[in-house]
Design a protein around this motif. Structure first.
Motif, PDB file in Angstrom:
ATOM      1  N   GLU A   1       0.816  -1.200   0.000  1.00 44.01           N
ATOM      2  CA  GLU A   1       0.000   0.000   0.000  1.00 44.01           C
ATOM      3  C   GLU A   1       0.859   1.264   0.000  1.00 44.01           C
ATOM      4  O   GLU A   1       0.433   2.315  -0.466  1.00 44.01           O
ATOM      5  N   SER A   2       2.077   1.149   0.526  1.00 46.12           N
ATOM      6  CA  SER A   2       2.940   2.331   0.578  1.00 46.12           C
ATOM      7  C   SER A   2       3.157   2.900  -0.818  1.00 46.12           C
ATOM      8  O   SER A   2       3.457   4.082  -0.965  1.00 46.12           O
ATOM      9  N   LEU A   3       2.976   2.077  -1.851  1.00 46.78           N
ATOM     10  CA  LEU A   3       3.153   2.559  -3.219  1.00 46.78           C
ATOM     11  C   LEU A   3       2.180   3.679  -3.538  1.00 46.78           C
ATOM     12  O   LEU A   3       2.455   4.530  -4.378  1.00 46.78           O
ATOM     13  N   ARG A   4       1.020   3.673  -2.841  1.00 52.53           N
ATOM     14  CA  ARG A   4       0.033   4.707  -3.145  1.00 52.53           C
ATOM     15  C   ARG A   4       0.444   6.073  -2.588  1.00 52.53           C
ATOM     16  O   ARG A   4      -0.199   7.070  -2.843  1.00 52.53           O
ATOM     17  N   ASN A   5       1.537   6.100  -1.802  1.00 51.09           N
ATOM     18  CA  ASN A   5       2.102   7.381  -1.394  1.00 51.09           C
ATOM     19  C   ASN A   5       2.551   8.180  -2.601  1.00 51.09           C
ATOM     20  O   ASN A   5       2.415   9.385  -2.652  1.00 51.09           O
ATOM     21  N   ASP A   6       3.156   7.493  -3.546  1.00 50.04           N
ATOM     22  CA  ASP A   6       3.751   8.171  -4.691  1.00 50.04           C
ATOM     23  C   ASP A   6       3.120   7.791  -6.023  1.00 50.04           C
ATOM     24  O   ASP A   6       3.310   8.480  -7.007  1.00 50.04           O
ATOM     25  N   GLY A   7       2.405   6.675  -6.040  1.00 51.71           N
ATOM     26  CA  GLY A   7       1.819   6.236  -7.292  1.00 51.71           C
ATOM     27  C   GLY A   7       0.434   6.851  -7.481  1.00 51.71           C
ATOM     28  O   GLY A   7      -0.291   7.086  -6.531  1.00 51.71           O
TER      29      GLY A   7
ATOM     30  N   VAL B   1      -6.015  -1.930 -13.446  1.00 48.26           N
ATOM     31  CA  VAL B   1      -5.889  -0.472 -13.545  1.00 48.26           C
ATOM     32  C   VAL B   1      -4.408  -0.115 -13.428  1.00 48.26           C
ATOM     33  O   VAL B   1      -3.598  -0.929 -13.007  1.00 48.26           O
ATOM     34  N   TYR B   2      -4.090   1.121 -13.803  1.00 50.71           N
ATOM     35  CA  TYR B   2      -2.702   1.548 -13.724  1.00 50.71           C
ATOM     36  C   TYR B   2      -2.378   2.138 -12.357  1.00 50.71           C
ATOM     37  O   TYR B   2      -3.196   2.824 -11.746  1.00 50.71           O
ATOM     38  N   LEU B   3      -1.143   1.889 -11.918  1.00 48.37           N
ATOM     39  CA  LEU B   3      -0.584   2.596 -10.769  1.00 48.37           C
ATOM     40  C   LEU B   3       0.703   3.211 -11.302  1.00 48.37           C
ATOM     41  O   LEU B   3       1.664   2.514 -11.608  1.00 48.37           O
ATOM     42  N   ASP B   4       0.668   4.540 -11.433  1.00 48.09           N
ATOM     43  CA  ASP B   4       1.649   5.223 -12.266  1.00 48.09           C
ATOM     44  C   ASP B   4       2.633   6.031 -11.416  1.00 48.09           C
ATOM     45  O   ASP B   4       2.226   6.824 -10.577  1.00 48.09           O
ATOM     46  N   PHE B   5       3.922   5.845 -11.662  1.00 45.65           N
ATOM     47  CA  PHE B   5       4.936   6.545 -10.871  1.00 45.65           C
ATOM     48  C   PHE B   5       5.655   7.630 -11.674  1.00 45.65           C
ATOM     49  O   PHE B   5       6.615   8.215 -11.190  1.00 45.65           O
ATOM     50  N   THR B   6       5.182   7.865 -12.908  1.00 41.98           N
ATOM     51  CA  THR B   6       5.902   8.809 -13.766  1.00 41.98           C
ATOM     52  C   THR B   6       6.070  10.159 -13.081  1.00 41.98           C
ATOM     53  O   THR B   6       7.172  10.722 -13.051  1.00 41.98           O
ATOM     54  N   ASP B   7       4.968  10.686 -12.508  1.00 38.70           N
ATOM     55  CA  ASP B   7       5.050  12.017 -11.885  1.00 38.70           C
ATOM     56  C   ASP B   7       5.995  12.008 -10.693  1.00 38.70           C
ATOM     57  O   ASP B   7       6.785  12.928 -10.505  1.00 38.70           O
ATOM     58  N   ALA B   8       5.897  10.942  -9.904  1.00 41.42           N
ATOM     59  CA  ALA B   8       6.745  10.869  -8.708  1.00 41.42           C
ATOM     60  C   ALA B   8       8.213  10.813  -9.090  1.00 41.42           C
ATOM     61  O   ALA B   8       9.055  11.440  -8.447  1.00 41.42           O
ATOM     62  N   ILE B   9       8.513  10.059 -10.151  1.00 38.03           N
ATOM     63  CA  ILE B   9       9.910   9.952 -10.581  1.00 38.03           C
ATOM     64  C   ILE B   9      10.396  11.313 -11.081  1.00 38.03           C
ATOM     65  O   ILE B   9      11.511  11.737 -10.806  1.00 38.03           O
ATOM     66  N   GLU B  10       9.500  12.038 -11.784  1.00 37.46           N
ATOM     67  CA  GLU B  10       9.879  13.364 -12.261  1.00 37.46           C
ATOM     68  C   GLU B  10      10.122  14.323 -11.103  1.00 37.46           C
ATOM     69  O   GLU B  10      11.077  15.082 -11.091  1.00 37.46           O
ATOM     70  N   GLN B  11       9.215  14.274 -10.120  1.00 30.99           N
ATOM     71  CA  GLN B  11       9.312  15.247  -9.023  1.00 30.99           C
ATOM     72  C   GLN B  11      10.437  14.910  -8.057  1.00 30.99           C
ATOM     73  O   GLN B  11      11.184  15.775  -7.633  1.00 30.99           O
ATOM     74  N   ARG B  12      10.524  13.649  -7.699  1.00 30.00           N
ATOM     75  CA  ARG B  12      11.456  13.295  -6.621  1.00 30.00           C
ATOM     76  C   ARG B  12      12.761  12.707  -7.142  1.00 30.00           C
ATOM     77  O   ARG B  12      13.716  12.574  -6.388  1.00 30.00           O
ATOM     78  N   GLY B  13      12.758  12.312  -8.366  1.00 31.12           N
ATOM     79  CA  GLY B  13      13.977  11.728  -8.919  1.00 31.12           C
ATOM     80  C   GLY B  13      13.975  10.213  -8.830  1.00 31.12           C
ATOM     81  O   GLY B  13      13.411   9.624  -7.910  1.00 31.12           O
ATOM     82  N   HIS B  14      14.623   9.625  -9.789  1.00 32.66           N
ATOM     83  CA  HIS B  14      14.718   8.180  -9.903  1.00 32.66           C
ATOM     84  C   HIS B  14      15.298   7.568  -8.630  1.00 32.66           C
ATOM     85  O   HIS B  14      14.812   6.587  -8.082  1.00 32.66           O
ATOM     86  N   GLN B  15      16.331   8.228  -8.118  1.00 31.21           N
ATOM     87  CA  GLN B  15      17.061   7.730  -6.957  1.00 31.21           C
ATOM     88  C   GLN B  15      16.147   7.547  -5.735  1.00 31.21           C
ATOM     89  O   GLN B  15      16.136   6.490  -5.094  1.00 31.21           O
TER      90      GLN B  15
ATOM     91  N   PRO C   1       8.358  -0.833 -13.565  1.00 29.14           N
ATOM     92  CA  PRO C   1       7.513   0.300 -13.174  1.00 29.14           C
ATOM     93  C   PRO C   1       8.222   1.639 -13.334  1.00 29.14           C
ATOM     94  O   PRO C   1       7.580   2.677 -13.294  1.00 29.14           O
ATOM     95  N   PHE C   2       9.535   1.615 -13.509  1.00 29.53           N
ATOM     96  CA  PHE C   2      10.224   2.877 -13.789  1.00 29.53           C
ATOM     97  C   PHE C   2       9.873   3.377 -15.188  1.00 29.53           C
ATOM     98  O   PHE C   2       9.918   4.560 -15.463  1.00 29.53           O
ATOM     99  N   LYS C   3       9.546   2.440 -16.082  1.00 23.65           N
ATOM    100  CA  LYS C   3       9.318   2.827 -17.476  1.00 23.65           C
ATOM    101  C   LYS C   3       7.839   2.868 -17.826  1.00 23.65           C
ATOM    102  O   LYS C   3       7.401   3.716 -18.584  1.00 23.65           O
ATOM    103  N   THR C   4       7.090   1.927 -17.289  1.00 23.95           N
ATOM    104  CA  THR C   4       5.681   1.859 -17.659  1.00 23.95           C
ATOM    105  C   THR C   4       4.863   1.645 -16.384  1.00 23.95           C
ATOM    106  O   THR C   4       5.343   1.007 -15.458  1.00 23.95           O
ATOM    107  N   PRO C   5       3.642   2.206 -16.318  1.00 26.65           N
ATOM    108  CA  PRO C   5       2.879   2.080 -15.064  1.00 26.65           C
ATOM    109  C   PRO C   5       2.617   0.621 -14.691  1.00 26.65           C
ATOM    110  O   PRO C   5       2.494  -0.241 -15.560  1.00 26.65           O
ATOM    111  N   MET C   6       2.560   0.376 -13.392  1.00 25.22           N
ATOM    112  CA  MET C   6       2.173  -0.966 -12.928  1.00 25.22           C
ATOM    113  C   MET C   6       0.720  -1.230 -13.300  1.00 25.22           C
ATOM    114  O   MET C   6      -0.079  -0.310 -13.360  1.00 25.22           O
ATOM    115  N   ARG C   7       0.416  -2.509 -13.515  1.00 28.29           N
ATOM    116  CA  ARG C   7      -0.984  -2.895 -13.654  1.00 28.29           C
ATOM    117  C   ARG C   7      -1.368  -3.621 -12.375  1.00 28.29           C
ATOM    118  O   ARG C   7      -0.684  -4.554 -11.960  1.00 28.29           O
TER     119      ARG C   7
END
Lengths: 246, 258, 636
Positions: free
Chosen positions: C286-292, C354-368, C389-395
């Motif tokens: 569930e912690s993924l929903r912090n950023d996804g 459904v998608y769980l998308d980290f694109t925005d989080a990676i952009e804002q906070r950085g890959h690291q 999931p770094f490249k494409t949203p999780m399903r």
């Protein structure tokens, strides 16, 4: 007591192997440094051989320091080998049944050949002493001289005589390669066993072990190689010696 | 896909055991390795035979129950994964797969691919803990743990106790397992009072269980599903040497990361 | 009719636990070694309780079906554990945690228990840190926190994505310290077959050694069930492959009340089912929903790859429908909404996902930063699906995860059978109709470390004089029944494997008693389950022998319990004619699909009693709502 119970554990034995290995390693470095004196000319290495016997002569007597060193080395060699045997026994017990085909992934060739290279080195050391120190086996004649009433081998002359034979030189170079890979694994391994290794240093240690062991290989092999190829000249009275022995 | 499986069958610890050949059709790429074995077992049961016994539980790579050696590699192909995480896409149609149990003198075979790993529990019993009764405790922030130290301890603590380190080691050594626990607890401030005693007793138990000795092959590190580093073996060695030769019990350990 | 007395202490809710402890009876340290206590299960609750009781000096016998106590499924909990430490100074406190849990549970839990849970929660972090659990630390050396669903504060402590593992190993180590000290005895690869009640008190267990098939008994002065939940009724769940309800269910059949069996949590973020062969679903924390960010294409049939779908054509349904909690709504809400959008045909590629998308989080906070937080989860996902999931949203899609229902227990965590206790997921008490993330670890450890070890003395106090041994005829009789049951299973020579029947049971349960339930569907399920029960009895095949490891036999035994339990779940769901938390009856919903409770009729706990000669009977325990008045849950 504490030392004995330490030795009874696997780690204790590993530490003994590592520490004795380090002593032998250091000895090899000195040995190589001495050997390289052949490049300074026949007189220099024979003088060096004499010097080894006269260090601290007033205290320890003729070759006293040499014998002490030999004793230390002998203890280390025995401890190293006996402990390794005990470890091998323990390891065999720990893995009584082998896999159909064990797919090894990470271990280096050097690590896998430790026992084999160790065995080669052991046999070699015995032969090497019998050849150059006692003169009991003589693929080429081994000559001795008198110094202060003691008999000692004529180093340069003997080296030249032995390594002029291609197969003696080849055997030596082969064994030096075995020593090289033994020491590559050992050189890194003792740092790991003694807990000095870590993530940041590991790469450096690996390179260090490689450089050192390869350096030893080059240093040691250069002597038979150069005698064999004639880069190192024959001793001045070489022709006379040959005619004498024939 | 069609697979040719050679599976180790052994009815009990005393039995000699041997490989049994099975052919399995209809294997799909997305199947996990254990689901492939489930499928095989369903067919064996339907045919009225005794299915293959193997350990597995969480099936997501964390419980450490699964324990097959696949084509000579503990947990099979794949890096940092357990058998249950291996997918059949790692194999090709028509591949022959040899499946064996984890082999070690200290892990007797229970049946087929199932082994008894309680030796690990006994190593933990020997000292792999920090004594703490349940009851009121000091405020955790009262003793600060620098981020790198906490991370280092966590790196060691990730061990799932699967035994792949022992299975992969040509010497059947359990140094990585023991080293990881000695390091995890020995790195943290709360682990200092028992640090030296722990190193001594756990190592002694490890030997008593009949595990082998490390020759720095580093196979364990490679086979470990959690990628635990052999530097923790080095750390254990150091702690053990100090504990055995310098008698530091009266002094507390120093908190220091690598 | 069951007689249920929860034994809630009097007084203000803030004082109940303290007052209670002051009046609980005690057993002196010199007498404790004379008591035998059986603990079944070695998850967080079981290991913690066994270690604590053994450390007090009781003789503790610990059983688990795994080869080692370290493998219990608590180990798979990823995200974290809650405690109202208020380190972040964001207004947290005991009341807030109580409030969040009570509200998150949709007012179907026992208020006094929830308050106690919130009260002892901070001690868990202290306890676990003292045991050497390497909680994440900030650079200054203080404990770090993250946030979880359903709350507005950051109170979750964690160890990377392996919090459950680290907490469990803490308990496991403590337990094995006691094993070494001789206070606890382990019985690995052991499955409890029955409990033995003598003169109205639980006096021991009958168990089967899974390695040898032997049936044996153990006499005890108290039996603690910490055997986990029954999510595997659904076949596909995030539970471990061998998780089962056998111990709890057999205790139920010997008289223990089973409460709220229909409350089953469906976790919103799991990897979707990929094939018919699959037997286990993998949870993504569930912690993924912090950023996804959760979304689906806005138009049905949109098959473009995710990164080609422009922002305007994406439907961030949680953010749109629940602006204040957004992606961090409680699990039941998130799961139900995933179902709605998929039912509307918006599922990715027309499937149930459904998608769980980290694109925005990676952009804002950085890959690291993202890699540090979720690296191991991303790896796990990639291993299973081959997508990074770094490249494409999780399903993702919801899957059965946790059972709020379980054995009924009183304030002392004792079931209605004196001497029989239930802790952790196996009891019903603290999560009502929905559990908040990072709360199950908290409850298990609270029960195991702090509550049971103090309350168990109350019933032990006056019984050590009258020890009962396994020579009592009741043990022989129960053993005989257990053997007969095994023999009966071994005599099944039909054509269907236990796993095949189990799979079918799972399909029925998921369709009819899953995320949304209807009266008609549940009635249909009851009929289907009866048919499956018939197949179980007459057309199942069990291979091999009973005197050696036989995993198919184990599975068959557990399946029998699942069939009965599944039946009861459907009945409970049918009779609870309201929606609340995870229990969503389609007949009771608002226009935009939110649950509609019926507090007057169902503001209670439904407790079921097994009848040997007829259907279950239901009794209710009324719930009180004094500290937090009833309100409609809203995460808008």
């Amino acid at each position: 007591m504490r030392v004995m119970s330490f030795y009874r554990t696997a780690i204790g034995k590993k530490v003994v192997v590592a520490v004795t290995g380090v002593v032998l390693f250091l000895f090899l470095i000195l040995h190589m440094a001495g050997n390289l004196k052949v490049f300074a000319g026949p007189g220099v290495i024979d003088e060096y051989a004499l010097h080894l016997r006269t260090i601290m002569e007033p205290i320890f007597g003729w070759a006293g320091v040499l014998w002490i060193t030999r004793a230390v080395l002998l203890v280390c060699v025995v401890a190293h080998i006996v402990t390794v045997f005990l470890l091998i026994k323990q390891n065999k017990r720990a893995r009584p049944q082998r896999y159909r085909r064990h797919h090894l992934q990470a271990s280096t060739i050097a690590a896998r050949l430790m026992q084999a290279s160790g065995a080669v080195i052991l046999i070699f050391v015995v032969l090497h002493i019998l050849q150059f120190t006692t003169g009991d086996i003589q693929p080429a004649p081994v000559l001795f001289v008198e110094e202060d009433g003691h008999e000692m081998a004529e180093v340069y002359r003997n080296l030249h005589a032995a390594f002029s034979m291609w197969w003696v030189a080849a055997i030596y170079i082969f064994v030096m390669a075995c020593i090289c890979i033994h020491l590559y694994h050992g050189g890194w391994s003792f740092l790991q066993t003694l807990g000095l290794d870590n993530q940041d240093r590991n790469r450096g240690f690996r390179i260090w072990a490689w450089l050192l062991s390869f350096g030893l290989f080059v240093g040691f092999s250069s002597v038979p190689f150069c005698f064999w190829t004639g880069i190192l000249p024959a001793p001045a009275d070489h022709a006379a010696d040959v005619s004498e022995t024939h | 896909m069609r697979m040719i499986l050679h599976i180790w069958r052994q009815s009990g610890p005393e039995d000699k055991g041997g490989f049994q050949r099975h052919e399995l059709d209809g294997v799909e790429e997305d199947m996990s390795f254990l689901e492939m074995l489930d499928t095989l077992n369903e067919r064996i049961i339907a045919a009225g035979d005794d299915p293959v016994t193997f350990d597995s539980d969480c099936r997501e790579g964390i419980c450490g129950a699964c324990s097959c050696v696949i084509n000579g590699r503990p947990h099979g192909p794949g890096h940092k994964s357990t058998t249950c995480q291996v997918r059949m896409r790692a194999f090709k149609d028509g591949d022959e797969i040899w499946i064996e149990p984890f082999r070690s003198g200290a892990f007797p075979i229970v049946k087929d691919l199932m082994v008894d790993r309680t030796a690990f529990d006994r190593i933990i019993e020997a000292g792999g803990y920090i004594s703490a009764h349940s009851g009121p405790k000091p405020e955790p922030n009262a003793s600060l743990v620098p981020h790198p130290v906490a991370e280092e301890a966590m790196d060691a603590a990730e061990c799932i106790g699967c035994g792949a380190c022992v299975a992969s080691c040509p010497n059947g050594a359990a140094m990585l397992f023991t080293g990881a626990k000695v390091s995890h607890l020995g790195l943290l401030p709360q682990g200092q009072p028992e640090r030296w005693k722990r190193a001594r007793t756990m190592v002694a138990q490890m030997d008593a269980e009949g595990f082998g000795a490390c020759t720095n092959y580093a196979e364990c590190q490679d086979a470990c599903p959690k990628g635990i580093s052999i530097r923790f073996i080095g750390r254990m060695n150091r702690d053990f040497m100090k504990a055995s030769l310098c008698e530091p019990d009266t002094r507390q350990g120093q908190l220091k990361a690598h | 009719m069951l007689e249920l007395d929860a034994g809630i202490p009097d007084g203000d809710i803030r004082d109940k636990w303290r007052n209670h402890l002051e009046h609980v009876k005690l057993v002196g340290p010199r007498n404790r070694p004379k008591y035998d206590i059986v603990v079944v299960g070695t998850g967080l609750a079981g290991a913690a309780a066994a270690a604590s009781l053994a450390a007090q000096g009781y003789r503790v016998h610990v059983m688990c079906f795994q080869d080692s106590s370290r493998r219990a499924h608590s180990i798979a909990a990823q995200g974290g554990i809650n405690a109202p430490k208020n380190y972040r100074n964001d207004g947290d406190g005991v009341y807030r945690l109580f409030y969040d849990t009570q509200k998150g549970g949709d007012f179907r839990s026992r208020e006094a228990n929830v308050w106690r849970l919130a009260e002892v929660a901070t001690g868990i972090i202290d306890q676990c840190t003292a045991q050497g659990v390497p909680f994440a630390r900030e650079y200054g050396g203080q404990l770090a926190n993250r946030s979880f669903g359903g709350v507005l504060v950051e109170r979750t402590f964690y160890c990377r994505g392996q919090t459950g593992q680290q907490l469990l190993l803490g308990g496991y180590q403590a337990l094995h310290q006691q094993v070494a000290a001789g206070n606890a005895v382990m019985y690995p690869r052991t499955e409890v077959q029955d409990i033995v009640n003598i003169d109205g008190r639980c006096r021991g267990v009958v168990y089967r050694c899974l390695q040898t098939g032997e049936i044996r008994s153990l006499a005890a002065d108290a039996v603690v069930l910490a055997s986990g939940g029954y999510g595997n009724v659904f076949f596909h769940s995030t539970n471990a492959f061998n998780s089962n309800a056998t111990a709890a269910w057999r205790a139920h059949k010997r008289g223990a009340g089973f409460a709220n069996p229909c409350y089953v949590q469906i976790h919103p973020t799991c990897i979707p089912v990929s094939g018919h062969f699959q037997c286990k679903l993998t949870l993504m924390s569930e912690s993924l929903r912090n950023d996804g960010r959760v979304w689906v294409p806005r138009n049905p049939g949109d098959t473009r790859p995710p990164h080609q779908i422009p922002e305007g054509d994406r439907y961030y349904y949680l953010e749109e429908r629940y602006p204040s909690f957004g992606n961090l709504v409680p699990r039941d809400v998130a799961a139900r909404n995933a179902k709605y959008v998929c039912d509307d045909g918006l599922g990715v590629d027309g499937k149930q996902q459904v998608y769980l998308d980290f694109t925005d989080a990676i952009e804002q906070r950085g890959h690291q930063v993202i890699a540090e937080r979720y690296g191991n989860l991303f790896d796990m996902y990639e291993e299973i699906t081959t997508d990074s999931p770094f490249k494409t949203p999780m399903r993702i899609f919801p899957a059965v995860h946790y059972c709020m229902g379980g054995l009924w227990v009183d304030y002392n965590l004792m079931t209605n059978i004196p001497g029989l206790y239930a802790i952790g997921e196996s009891n019903f008490s603290d999560h009502g109709a929905n559990r908040l993330g990072a709360s199950s670890l908290m409850q298990c450890l609270a029960d195991g470390y702090f509550i049971l070890p103090q309350t168990i003395n109350d019933s032990l106090h006056d019984i050590y004089q009258d020890k009962v041994g396994t020579d009592h005829p009741a043990f022989a009789q129960h053993e005989k029944q257990a053997r007969e049951h095994i023999d009966w299973l071994m005599a099944r020579t039909g054509s269907r494997t236990p796993m095949a029947i189990h799979k079918e049971l799972g399909e029925v349960m998921w369709d009819k008693c899953g995320m949304a339930r209807t009266a008609d569907g549940l009635k249909e399920a009851l009929v289907r389950i009866d048919e499956l029960k018939d197949a179980y009895e007459h057309d199942m095949v069990v291979p091999g022998r009973a005197d050696t490891t036989n995993q198919a036999l184990e599975r068959a035994g557990r399946l029998g319990d699942f069939l009965e339990l599944g039946h009861l779940m459907c009945r409970d769901a049918l009779e609870r004619d309201e929606s609340c938390g995870c229990h969503f009856r389609e007949e009771h919903q608002t226009e935009d699909g939110e649950v509609v409770r019926n507090d007057d009729e169902f503001g209670n706990v439904g407790v079921w009693e097994w009848k040997d000669d007829g259907p279950h009977e239901k009794t209710t325990e009324d719930l009180t709502f004094d500290a937090l008045p009833l309100m409609t849950r809203s995460y808008k």
